[in-house]
Design an enzyme around this catalytic site. Structure first.
Site, PDB file in Angstrom:
ATOM      1  N   PRO A  11       0.714  -1.029  -0.193  1.00 21.07           N
ATOM      2  CA  PRO A  11       0.257  -0.077  -0.244  1.00 21.07           C
ATOM      3  C   PRO A  11       0.843   1.303  -0.005  1.00 21.07           C
ATOM      4  CG  PRO A  11      -0.144  -0.930   2.204  1.00 21.07           C
ATOM      5  CD  PRO A  11       0.328  -2.251   1.275  1.00 21.07           C
ATOM      6  N   ASN A  12       0.283   2.062  -0.558  1.00 17.55           N
ATOM      7  CA  ASN A  12       0.995   3.597  -0.648  1.00 17.55           C
ATOM      8  C   ASN A  12       2.286   3.582  -1.951  1.00 17.55           C
ATOM      9  OD1 ASN A  12      -1.077   4.477   1.299  1.00 17.55           O
ATOM     10  ND2 ASN A  12      -0.718   3.861   2.609  1.00 17.55           N
ATOM     11  N   ARG A  19       5.375  10.951  -2.325  1.00 14.41           N
ATOM     12  CA  ARG A  19       5.128  10.506  -1.176  1.00 14.41           C
ATOM     13  C   ARG A  19       6.205  10.919  -0.403  1.00 14.41           C
ATOM     14  NH1 ARG A  19       4.372   4.526   1.470  1.00 14.41           N
ATOM     15  NH2 ARG A  19       3.812   5.328   3.441  1.00 14.41           N
ATOM     16  N   TYR A  24      11.570   9.210   1.405  1.00 13.55           N
ATOM     17  CA  TYR A  24      11.325   7.742   0.495  1.00 13.55           C
ATOM     18  C   TYR A  24      11.397   8.290  -0.984  1.00 13.55           C
ATOM     19  CZ  TYR A  24       8.116   5.576   3.058  1.00 13.55           C
ATOM     20  OH  TYR A  24       7.645   5.453   4.445  1.00 13.55           O
ATOM     21  N   ASN A  75       7.765  -5.355  -1.060  1.00 16.99           N
ATOM     22  CA  ASN A  75       7.643  -4.265   0.397  1.00 16.99           C
ATOM     23  C   ASN A  75       5.982  -4.723   0.848  1.00 16.99           C
ATOM     24  OD1 ASN A  75       7.421  -2.039   1.700  1.00 16.99           O
ATOM     25  ND2 ASN A  75       9.060  -0.561   0.017  1.00 16.99           N
ATOM     26  N   ALA A  78       2.631  -0.628   5.224  1.00 22.64           N
ATOM     27  CA  ALA A  78       2.365  -0.599   6.821  1.00 22.64           C
ATOM     28  C   ALA A  78       1.768  -1.946   7.343  1.00 22.64           C
ATOM     29  CB  ALA A  78       1.247   0.394   6.212  1.00 22.64           C
ATOM     30  N   HIS A  81       3.985  -4.226   9.510  1.00 22.31           N
ATOM     31  CA  HIS A  81       3.139  -4.127  11.538  1.00 22.31           C
ATOM     32  C   HIS A  81       2.698  -4.628  11.185  1.00 22.31           C
ATOM     33  CE1 HIS A  81       6.752  -1.755   9.811  1.00 22.31           C
ATOM     34  NE2 HIS A  81       5.730  -0.542   9.067  1.00 22.31           N
ATOM     35  N   ASP A  88       0.994 -15.427   7.091  1.00 21.12           N
ATOM     36  CA  ASP A  88       0.185 -16.553   6.911  1.00 21.12           C
ATOM     37  C   ASP A  88       0.616 -17.441   5.640  1.00 21.12           C
ATOM     38  OD1 ASP A  88      -0.148 -17.438   9.637  1.00 21.12           O
ATOM     39  OD2 ASP A  88      -2.405 -16.723   8.915  1.00 21.12           O
ATOM     40  N   GLU A  99      12.098  -9.377   2.458  1.00 20.68           N
ATOM     41  CA  GLU A  99      10.982  -7.953   3.391  1.00 20.68           C
ATOM     42  C   GLU A  99      11.971  -7.462   2.862  1.00 20.68           C
ATOM     43  OE1 GLU A  99       9.097  -8.339   6.251  1.00 20.68           O
ATOM     44  OE2 GLU A  99       9.500  -6.333   7.277  1.00 20.68           O
ATOM     45  N   HIS A 101      12.193  -2.807   3.319  1.00 20.21           N
ATOM     46  CA  HIS A 101      11.767  -1.218   3.262  1.00 20.21           C
ATOM     47  C   HIS A 101      12.542  -0.420   2.239  1.00 20.21           C
ATOM     48  CE1 HIS A 101       9.068  -3.290   5.348  1.00 20.21           C
ATOM     49  NE2 HIS A 101       9.784  -4.060   5.871  1.00 20.21           N
ATOM     50  N   LEU A 102      12.518   0.378   1.657  1.00 21.15           N
ATOM     51  CA  LEU A 102      13.255   1.640   1.186  1.00 21.15           C
ATOM     52  C   LEU A 102      13.751   2.506   2.633  1.00 21.15           C
ATOM     53  CD1 LEU A 102      10.282   2.757  -1.007  1.00 21.15           C
ATOM     54  CD2 LEU A 102      12.923   2.583  -1.657  1.00 21.15           C
ATOM     55  N   SER A 103      12.926   2.535   3.627  1.00 17.02           N
ATOM     56  CA  SER A 103      13.611   3.414   4.508  1.00 17.02           C
ATOM     57  C   SER A 103      14.272   2.651   5.848  1.00 17.02           C
ATOM     58  CB  SER A 103      12.250   4.571   5.348  1.00 17.02           C
ATOM     59  OG  SER A 103      11.651   3.806   5.621  1.00 17.02           O
ATOM     60  N   ARG A 108      12.465   4.523  13.030  1.00 14.20           N
ATOM     61  CA  ARG A 108      11.456   5.488  13.196  1.00 14.20           C
ATOM     62  C   ARG A 108      10.739   4.976  13.623  1.00 14.20           C
ATOM     63  NH1 ARG A 108       8.705   5.187   6.828  1.00 14.20           N
ATOM     64  NH2 ARG A 108       7.816   6.918   7.550  1.00 14.20           N
ATOM     65  N   ARG A 112       7.387   0.824  13.824  1.00  9.68           N
ATOM     66  CA  ARG A 112       7.433   0.656  12.185  1.00  9.68           C
ATOM     67  C   ARG A 112       8.436  -0.112  12.799  1.00  9.68           C
ATOM     68  NH1 ARG A 112       5.502   3.452   8.549  1.00  9.68           N
ATOM     69  NH2 ARG A 112       5.354   5.699   9.391  1.00  9.68           N
TER      70      ARG A 112
END
Ligand code: DQA
Length: 155
Positions: A11-12, A19, A24, A75, A78, A81, A88, A99, A101-103, A108, A112
């Site tokens: 998402p996002n 954004r 990011y 990725n 959110a 978390h 599952d 997994e 993540h950009l950040s 943070r 997160r």
């Protein structure tokens, strides 16, 4: 034999480019997909990318990956978390998932710091921006003996 990699964006992430660029960067999702695609041109890799803002659609993509993919670079945004259902699904498909993540999520907000998914993934890469996706793809290439010293890396 060609190996399939699913690049899955949650998402996002469709809003990348505009954004929170201070976190990011200004790179777009299309830029990331193109960079990953370009990166695998020299290898026998079928790389397919998709994005969804919906938890169920991400689960469907993971399930469908069983038909063609040998690794997933994910990725989860959110949902990282919060989503027991994605956890599952990752366990159920029995395909290695990395997994990304950009950040650097660990630097943070406290909410997160916890990933419900990392523990069932092959590993987690965070904080390297778009390069994290390339690092994850390379981890899969190495795992499959397509890059680097395959003998040093047990499967
Ligand atoms: C993110 C980190 C998440 O905490 C956040 O919700 C995102 C992006 C990252 O790539 O840094 O949407 O996954």
């Amino acid at each position: 034999m060609t190996k399939g990699i699913l690049l899955l964006h949650g998402p996002n992430l469709n809003l990348l480019g505009t954004r929170q660029p201070e976190i990011y960067d200004r790179i777009t999702l299309a830029d990331i997909d193109a960079a990953a695609q370009e990166h695998v041109t020299a290898y026998p890799i079928d790389l397919r990318a998709t994005q969804s803002n919906h938890e169920g659609a991400l689960i469907d993509s993971l399930h469908e990956a069983r038909d063609w993919a040998h690794g997933v670079v994910f990725n989860p945004g959110a949902y990282t978390h919060t989503s027991l259902a994605l956890r599952d699904a990752i366990v159920a498909i029995e395909i290695p998932v990395i997994e990304v993540h950009l950040s650097n999520v660990h630097g943070r907000e406290a909410f997160r710091h916890k990933s419900l998914l990392a523990g069932v993934c092959l590993g987690q890469i965070a904080g390297f921006g778009w390069q994290g996706y390339i690092l994850a793809v390379d981890a899969l290439l190495r795992r499959w003996g397509l890059l680097g010293d395959a003998a040093a890396i047990p499967n």
